[in-house]
Design a protein around this motif. Structure first.
Motif, short mmCIF file in Angstrom:
data_model
loop_
_atom_site.label_atom_id
_atom_site.label_comp_id
_atom_site.label_asym_id
_atom_site.label_seq_id
_atom_site.Cartn_x
_atom_site.Cartn_y
_atom_site.Cartn_z
N ASN A 4 0.82 -1.21 0.00
CA ASN A 4 0.00 0.00 0.00
C ASN A 4 0.85 1.27 0.00
O ASN A 4 0.51 2.25 -0.66
CB ASN A 4 -0.96 0.00 1.19
N VAL A 5 1.96 1.24 0.73
CA VAL A 5 2.84 2.41 0.77
C VAL A 5 3.52 2.60 -0.59
O VAL A 5 3.55 3.71 -1.14
CB VAL A 5 3.88 2.27 1.91
N VAL A 6 4.06 1.52 -1.15
CA VAL A 6 4.74 1.63 -2.44
C VAL A 6 3.74 2.02 -3.53
O VAL A 6 4.06 2.83 -4.42
CB VAL A 6 5.47 0.31 -2.79
N LEU A 7 2.53 1.48 -3.46
CA LEU A 7 1.50 1.82 -4.45
C LEU A 7 1.16 3.31 -4.40
O LEU A 7 1.02 3.96 -5.44
CB LEU A 7 0.24 0.98 -4.22
N ALA A 8 1.06 3.86 -3.20
CA ALA A 8 0.78 5.30 -3.07
C ALA A 8 1.88 6.12 -3.73
O ALA A 8 1.61 7.11 -4.42
CB ALA A 8 0.62 5.67 -1.60
N GLY A 9 3.14 5.73 -3.51
CA GLY A 9 4.25 6.44 -4.14
C GLY A 9 4.28 6.24 -5.64
O GLY A 9 4.56 7.19 -6.39
N LEU A 10 3.98 5.04 -6.10
CA LEU A 10 4.00 4.75 -7.53
C LEU A 10 2.94 5.55 -8.28
O LEU A 10 3.19 6.01 -9.40
CB LEU A 10 3.78 3.25 -7.75
N ARG A 11 1.80 5.74 -7.66
CA ARG A 11 0.72 6.50 -8.31
C ARG A 11 1.09 7.98 -8.49
O ARG A 11 0.51 8.66 -9.31
CB ARG A 11 -0.56 6.37 -7.50
N GLU A 12 2.04 8.45 -7.70
CA GLU A 12 2.45 9.86 -7.78
C GLU A 12 3.85 10.03 -8.36
O GLU A 12 4.43 11.11 -8.25
CB GLU A 12 2.39 10.49 -6.37
N HIS A 13 4.40 8.98 -8.99
CA HIS A 13 5.79 9.03 -9.47
C HIS A 13 6.04 10.15 -10.48
O HIS A 13 7.13 10.68 -10.56
CB HIS A 13 6.19 7.68 -10.09
N HIS A 14 5.02 10.53 -11.22
CA HIS A 14 5.18 11.55 -12.25
C HIS A 14 5.39 12.96 -11.67
O HIS A 14 5.81 13.87 -12.38
CB HIS A 14 3.96 11.55 -13.19
N LYS A 15 5.13 13.15 -10.38
CA LYS A 15 5.26 14.47 -9.76
C LYS A 15 6.68 14.77 -9.29
O LYS A 15 6.97 15.90 -8.91
CB LYS A 15 4.30 14.59 -8.57
N GLY A 16 7.54 13.77 -9.23
CA GLY A 16 8.92 14.00 -8.81
C GLY A 16 9.19 13.43 -7.43
O GLY A 16 8.29 12.99 -6.73
N PRO A 17 10.48 13.48 -7.05
CA PRO A 17 10.89 12.80 -5.81
C PRO A 17 10.34 13.40 -4.52
O PRO A 17 9.98 12.67 -3.60
CB PRO A 17 12.42 12.86 -5.84
N GLU A 18 10.30 14.72 -4.41
CA GLU A 18 9.85 15.33 -3.15
C GLU A 18 8.37 15.08 -2.87
O GLU A 18 8.01 14.67 -1.76
CB GLU A 18 10.18 16.82 -3.13
#
Length: 171
Positions: A84-98
């Motif tokens: 769930n944590v990785v999925l949340a980050g993956l869904r927002e990967h296009h916004k950049g690292p911060e």
């Protein structure tokens, strides 16, 4: 002991709180409740077990191919803290690292709350149950001293009443 003090002690000892049986029932109720929480948490964790190495390999293969939708689908198929944590980050990967870091921290907080639910109750109960048991013991001793003092000579009854009075303060 003066008659006023003796009257106060007798009044206090006649209160239902000084019958130790209710403490036993309280401990039984808390034990049953804690077992229910333990079983619920065991079931919760058991349902969220997964083979992290297999998911890692599948996720790495999909990400190497650039298949972010497939990676998201792989993660969404599992309901666990890690996925769930990785999925949340993956869904927002296009916004950049911060922004992804912020999303990961938020998702981790949400998942941590889910995984630690009711554990504070168990910790509080585990730390306080011995004191509840001790309280029941002191109440039983108070009752015993009252009964002993009722069936003894005046001198012995005075000693027993004095000890009973001291135990009331302990309780």
């Amino acid at each position: 002991m003066t008659d006023a003090n003796q009257g106060l002690v007798d009044l206090l000892l006649s209160l239902p709180i000084f019958h130790a049986e209710w403490v036993l029932w309280l401990l039984i109720l808390l034990s049953v409740t804690s077992m229910a929480v333990i079983l619920e948490r065991w079931w919760f964790y058991r349902q969220r077990r997964l083979d992290l190495h297999a998911i890692h390999r599948a996720l790495a293969a999909l990400l190497e191919q650039g298949d972010y939708d497939g990676a998201a689908a792989t993660l969404a198929a599992h309901d666990s803290l890690e996925t769930n944590v990785v999925l949340a980050g993956l869904r927002e990967h296009h916004k950049g690292p911060e922004p992804v870091e912020d999303v990961l921290l938020g998702a981790l907080g949400i998942e941590k709350h889910r995984y630690e639910r009711r554990l504070n109750f168990l910790a509080t109960l585990a730390s306080n149950a011995p004191y509840i048991g001790l309280f029941g013991t002191v109440l039983g001793i108070i009752r015993s001293f009252k009964d002993l003092s009722a069936n003894m000579s005046d001198a012995s009854a005075s000693v027993m009443s004095g000890i009973g009075e001291a135990l009331i303060a302990t309780a």
